[in-house]
Enzyme design. Structure first.
Site, PDB file in Angstrom:
ATOM      1  N   GLU A  39      -0.651  -8.314   5.396  1.00  0.00           N
ATOM      2  CA  GLU A  39      -0.271  -8.362   6.822  1.00  0.00           C
ATOM      3  C   GLU A  39      -1.489  -8.236   7.736  1.00  0.00           C
ATOM      4  OE1 GLU A  39       0.226  -5.922   4.767  1.00  0.00           O
ATOM      5  OE2 GLU A  39      -0.047  -3.971   5.728  1.00  0.00           O
ATOM      6  N   CYS A  93       0.829  -1.215   0.000  1.00  0.00           N
ATOM      7  CA  CYS A  93       0.000   0.000   0.000  1.00  0.00           C
ATOM      8  C   CYS A  93       0.865   1.269   0.000  1.00  0.00           C
ATOM      9  CB  CYS A  93      -0.998  -0.048   1.142  1.00  0.00           C
ATOM     10  SG  CYS A  93      -2.391   1.043   0.850  1.00  0.00           S
ATOM     11  N   HIS A  97      -3.099  -5.244   1.681  1.00  0.00           N
ATOM     12  CA  HIS A  97      -2.401  -5.453   2.958  1.00  0.00           C
ATOM     13  C   HIS A  97      -2.467  -6.908   3.404  1.00  0.00           C
ATOM     14  CE1 HIS A  97      -2.163  -1.158   4.241  1.00  0.00           C
ATOM     15  NE2 HIS A  97      -3.253  -1.032   3.520  1.00  0.00           N
TER      16      HIS A  97
HETATM   17  N1  LIG Z   1      -3.305   1.917   3.668  1.00  0.00           N
HETATM   18  C1  LIG Z   1      -2.376   2.663   3.127  1.00  0.00           C
HETATM   19  O1  LIG Z   1      -1.192   2.367   3.179  1.00  0.00           O
HETATM   20  C2  LIG Z   1      -2.868   3.934   2.521  1.00  0.00           C
HETATM   21  C3  LIG Z   1      -1.867   4.653   1.656  1.00  0.00           C
HETATM   22  C4  LIG Z   1      -2.083   6.147   1.741  1.00  0.00           C
HETATM   23  N2  LIG Z   1      -3.315   6.535   1.149  1.00  0.00           N
HETATM   24  C5  LIG Z   1      -0.906   6.864   1.119  1.00  0.00           C
HETATM   25  O2  LIG Z   1      -1.014   7.674   0.291  1.00  0.00           O
HETATM   26  O3  LIG Z   1       0.181   6.612   1.465  1.00  0.00           O
END
Ligand SMILES: NC(=O)CC[C@H](N)C(=O)O
Length: 206
Positions: free
Chosen positions: A184, A83, A182
């Site tokens: 994890e 992410c 994710h």
């Molecule tokens: N769950 C996340 O890691 C979100 C990422 C977040 N929106 C970002 O720009 O980093």
């Protein structure tokens, strides 16, 4: 010769560090947090957690880790980003902050908060090339998607169904792996196991 077990660091500036440390330990790697350049020097591979990429970027500069991590990536250190971690591995970020930096390494363009224009978070079944078994139960939280990959990067997964069907959500470029979701958070260890295998294989040829 390879001695000792693989040590995988988790970049511990912000985000879901504990969950990655736990998943890596379950996947039979020695896992430890990395906050300082000296700690980076002691790891064979690195995980960049989910969180907020603008914050991770700012803290990476403050903690003196931006250039050292870029150098290790250029030197072949295996890295997995989930992410926000995917964003940190991207060569180019759309809808980022003007002062946001990335470590780069994967020739791809990601769009921040791409799904979030419709919903903040959602879950979907995702199949990942190279990982056997049933589709992943993938959790997306203000996630990016990938809008472009370069010739050296391989698309490993796309969203199967729903309004975002076809969007790229997992990419690999040599020693670098990134997912928009994710693993994890779901207790499914297959991505972490896959990354640990990638990292062991990279170390074996060093
Ligand atoms: N769950 C996340 O890691 C979100 C990422 C977040 N929106 C970002 O720009 O980093």
């Amino acid at each position: 010769m390879v001695t000792g077990d693989l040590v995988v660091g988790v970049l511990a500036l912000q985000g879901d560090v504990r969950e990655h440390l736990h998943a890596l330990a379950e996947a039979d790697a020695l896992a430890r947090p990395v906050r300082r350049p000296e700690e980076l020097d002691t790891v064979d591979a690195l995980v960049i957690p989910g969180g907020e990429s603008t914050t991770i970027s700012k803290l990476a500069v403050e903690f003196g880790l931006l250039e050292p991590i870029r150098k290790r990536i250029a030197g072949g250190m295996p890295v997995y980003g989930s992410c926000a971690g995917m964003i940190m591995l991207a060569a180019e970020v759309l809808d980022g902050r003007a002062d946001q930096h990335t470590f780069g390494g994967i020739d791809m363009t990601v769009r921040r908060n791409a799904f979030g224009r419709q919903v903040d978070s959602f879950e979907a079944g995702v199949s990942i090339d190279g990982i056997d078994g049933p589709p992943f139960h993938a959790v997306f939280i203000r996630a990016p998607w990938v809008e472009r990959v370069g010739d050296d990067a391989t698309v490993l997964a796309r969203v199967d169904e729903g309004p975002a069907a076809g969007r790229i959500v997992a990419v690999r470029q040599r020693h670098l792996l990134a997912t928009a979701f994710h693993p994890e958070l779901t207790g499914d260890l297959r991505v972490h196991r896959h990354f640990v295998e990638m990292a062991r294989a990279a170390r074996a040829v060093d």
